[in-house]
Design a protein around this motif. Structure first.
Motif, PDB file in Angstrom:
ATOM      1  N   VAL A  32     -41.724  28.115  39.264  1.00 28.86           N
ATOM      2  CA  VAL A  32     -42.913  27.765  40.038  1.00 28.86           C
ATOM      3  C   VAL A  32     -42.845  26.325  40.545  1.00 28.86           C
ATOM      4  O   VAL A  32     -43.122  26.053  41.721  1.00 28.86           O
ATOM      5  N   SER A  33     -42.450  25.397  39.698  1.00 27.93           N
ATOM      6  CA  SER A  33     -42.399  23.995  40.133  1.00 27.93           C
ATOM      7  C   SER A  33     -41.337  23.778  41.210  1.00 27.93           C
ATOM      8  O   SER A  33     -41.518  22.961  42.110  1.00 27.93           O
ATOM      9  N   GLU A  34     -40.236  24.562  41.153  1.00 30.90           N
ATOM     10  CA  GLU A  34     -39.214  24.453  42.176  1.00 30.90           C
ATOM     11  C   GLU A  34     -39.728  24.961  43.524  1.00 30.90           C
ATOM     12  O   GLU A  34     -39.462  24.370  44.563  1.00 30.90           O
ATOM     13  N   PHE A  35     -40.501  26.050  43.500  1.00 29.67           N
ATOM     14  CA  PHE A  35     -41.091  26.553  44.738  1.00 29.67           C
ATOM     15  C   PHE A  35     -42.113  25.570  45.292  1.00 29.67           C
ATOM     16  O   PHE A  35     -42.181  25.343  46.501  1.00 29.67           O
ATOM     17  N   ARG A  36     -42.883  24.961  44.405  1.00 26.28           N
ATOM     18  CA  ARG A  36     -43.858  23.958  44.843  1.00 26.28           C
ATOM     19  C   ARG A  36     -43.126  22.790  45.523  1.00 26.28           C
ATOM     20  O   ARG A  36     -43.571  22.289  46.550  1.00 26.28           O
ATOM     21  N   PHE A  37     -42.007  22.364  44.933  1.00 26.63           N
ATOM     22  CA  PHE A  37     -41.204  21.294  45.525  1.00 26.63           C
ATOM     23  C   PHE A  37     -40.719  21.694  46.922  1.00 26.63           C
ATOM     24  O   PHE A  37     -40.803  20.911  47.865  1.00 26.63           O
ATOM     25  N   LEU A  38     -40.211  22.922  47.046  1.00 27.31           N
ATOM     26  CA  LEU A  38     -39.747  23.399  48.347  1.00 27.31           C
ATOM     27  C   LEU A  38     -40.875  23.388  49.375  1.00 27.31           C
ATOM     28  O   LEU A  38     -40.693  22.937  50.504  1.00 27.31           O
ATOM     29  N   ASP A  40     -43.569  21.558  49.395  1.00 30.24           N
ATOM     30  CA  ASP A  40     -44.029  20.195  49.687  1.00 30.24           C
ATOM     31  C   ASP A  40     -42.991  19.331  50.395  1.00 30.24           C
ATOM     32  O   ASP A  40     -43.336  18.537  51.262  1.00 30.24           O
ATOM     33  N   HIS A  41     -41.711  19.482  50.029  1.00 26.22           N
ATOM     34  CA  HIS A  41     -40.695  18.535  50.497  1.00 26.22           C
ATOM     35  C   HIS A  41     -39.643  19.112  51.446  1.00 26.22           C
ATOM     36  O   HIS A  41     -38.923  18.347  52.080  1.00 26.22           O
ATOM     37  N   VAL A  42     -39.538  20.414  51.521  1.00 23.58           N
ATOM     38  CA  VAL A  42     -38.532  21.012  52.400  1.00 23.58           C
ATOM     39  C   VAL A  42     -39.206  21.734  53.568  1.00 23.58           C
ATOM     40  O   VAL A  42     -38.889  21.489  54.723  1.00 23.58           O
ATOM     41  N   ILE A  43     -40.139  22.597  53.255  1.00 21.60           N
ATOM     42  CA  ILE A  43     -40.807  23.388  54.285  1.00 21.60           C
ATOM     43  C   ILE A  43     -41.803  22.554  55.080  1.00 21.60           C
ATOM     44  O   ILE A  43     -42.001  22.792  56.263  1.00 21.60           O
ATOM     45  N   GLY A  44     -42.400  21.574  54.431  1.00 28.41           N
ATOM     46  CA  GLY A  44     -43.442  20.795  55.095  1.00 28.41           C
ATOM     47  C   GLY A  44     -44.744  21.573  55.142  1.00 28.41           C
ATOM     48  O   GLY A  44     -45.342  21.760  56.199  1.00 28.41           O
ATOM     49  N   PHE A  45     -45.180  22.048  53.971  1.00 30.32           N
ATOM     50  CA  PHE A  45     -46.349  22.913  53.913  1.00 30.32           C
ATOM     51  C   PHE A  45     -47.606  22.255  54.485  1.00 30.32           C
ATOM     52  O   PHE A  45     -48.452  22.940  55.055  1.00 30.32           O
ATOM     53  N   ASP A  46     -47.726  20.946  54.396  1.00 30.11           N
ATOM     54  CA  ASP A  46     -48.899  20.276  54.957  1.00 30.11           C
ATOM     55  C   ASP A  46     -49.000  20.528  56.455  1.00 30.11           C
ATOM     56  O   ASP A  46     -50.091  20.711  57.005  1.00 30.11           O
ATOM     57  N   GLN A  47     -47.853  20.580  57.139  1.00 31.83           N
ATOM     58  CA  GLN A  47     -47.853  20.881  58.571  1.00 31.83           C
ATOM     59  C   GLN A  47     -48.198  22.352  58.835  1.00 31.83           C
ATOM     60  O   GLN A  47     -48.891  22.673  59.791  1.00 31.83           O
ATOM     61  N   ALA A  64     -52.508  28.393  42.914  1.00 34.07           N
ATOM     62  CA  ALA A  64     -52.987  29.581  42.203  1.00 34.07           C
ATOM     63  C   ALA A  64     -52.089  30.790  42.470  1.00 34.07           C
ATOM     64  O   ALA A  64     -51.735  31.530  41.543  1.00 34.07           O
ATOM     65  N   VAL A  65     -51.699  30.985  43.721  1.00 31.70           N
ATOM     66  CA  VAL A  65     -50.841  32.116  44.064  1.00 31.70           C
ATOM     67  C   VAL A  65     -49.468  31.978  43.401  1.00 31.70           C
ATOM     68  O   VAL A  65     -48.942  32.936  42.822  1.00 31.70           O
ATOM     69  N   LEU A  66     -48.896  30.789  43.471  1.00 31.76           N
ATOM     70  CA  LEU A  66     -47.595  30.563  42.820  1.00 31.76           C
ATOM     71  C   LEU A  66     -47.690  30.788  41.312  1.00 31.76           C
ATOM     72  O   LEU A  66     -46.801  31.398  40.712  1.00 31.76           O
ATOM     73  N   GLY A  67     -48.750  30.286  40.707  1.00 29.45           N
ATOM     74  CA  GLY A  67     -48.927  30.451  39.264  1.00 29.45           C
ATOM     75  C   GLY A  67     -49.037  31.912  38.854  1.00 29.45           C
ATOM     76  O   GLY A  67     -48.406  32.351  37.890  1.00 29.45           O
TER      77      GLY A  67
END
Length: 100
Positions: A32-38, A40-47, A64-67
């Protein structure tokens, strides 16, 4: 017995746990933390979340969904893999037989 740390040199070491026969196994931990990293830092989820289509995808919703997806993988899907390893699917007379 309970689970034991596999090694002590990292903050969250993998655990080894006895299975129903007492054999030690390594349980699956969803990354889960690795997906969160992806996100936030690779996909650019904020955009992505800034677009109209994904405007409701807040950080809390994604977390919540990732968890919950991680729990599903760890508690439901991962135990099925052991059964599949012990009793793999096989082809009999043109019919695929799956694990019990």
């Amino acid at each position: 017995g309970g689970c034991l740390p596999l090694w002590h040199s990292i903050a969250k070491p993998p655990l080894i746990c006895p299975d129903v026969r007492g054999k030690l196994t390594m349980p699956y931990r969803a990354p889960v933390s690795e997906f969160r990293f992806l996100f936030d830092h690779v996909i650019g989820f904020d955009q992505v979340a800034a677009t109209e289509r994904f405007a409701e995808a807040t950080a809390e919703t994604v977390e919540a969904v990732l968890g919950e997806a991680g729990k599903l993988c760890e508690e439901v899907l991962a135990p099925l893999q052991r059964t599949g390893d012990l009793h793999p699917a096989r082809l009999e007379n043109g019919i695929v037989r799956t694990s019990p």
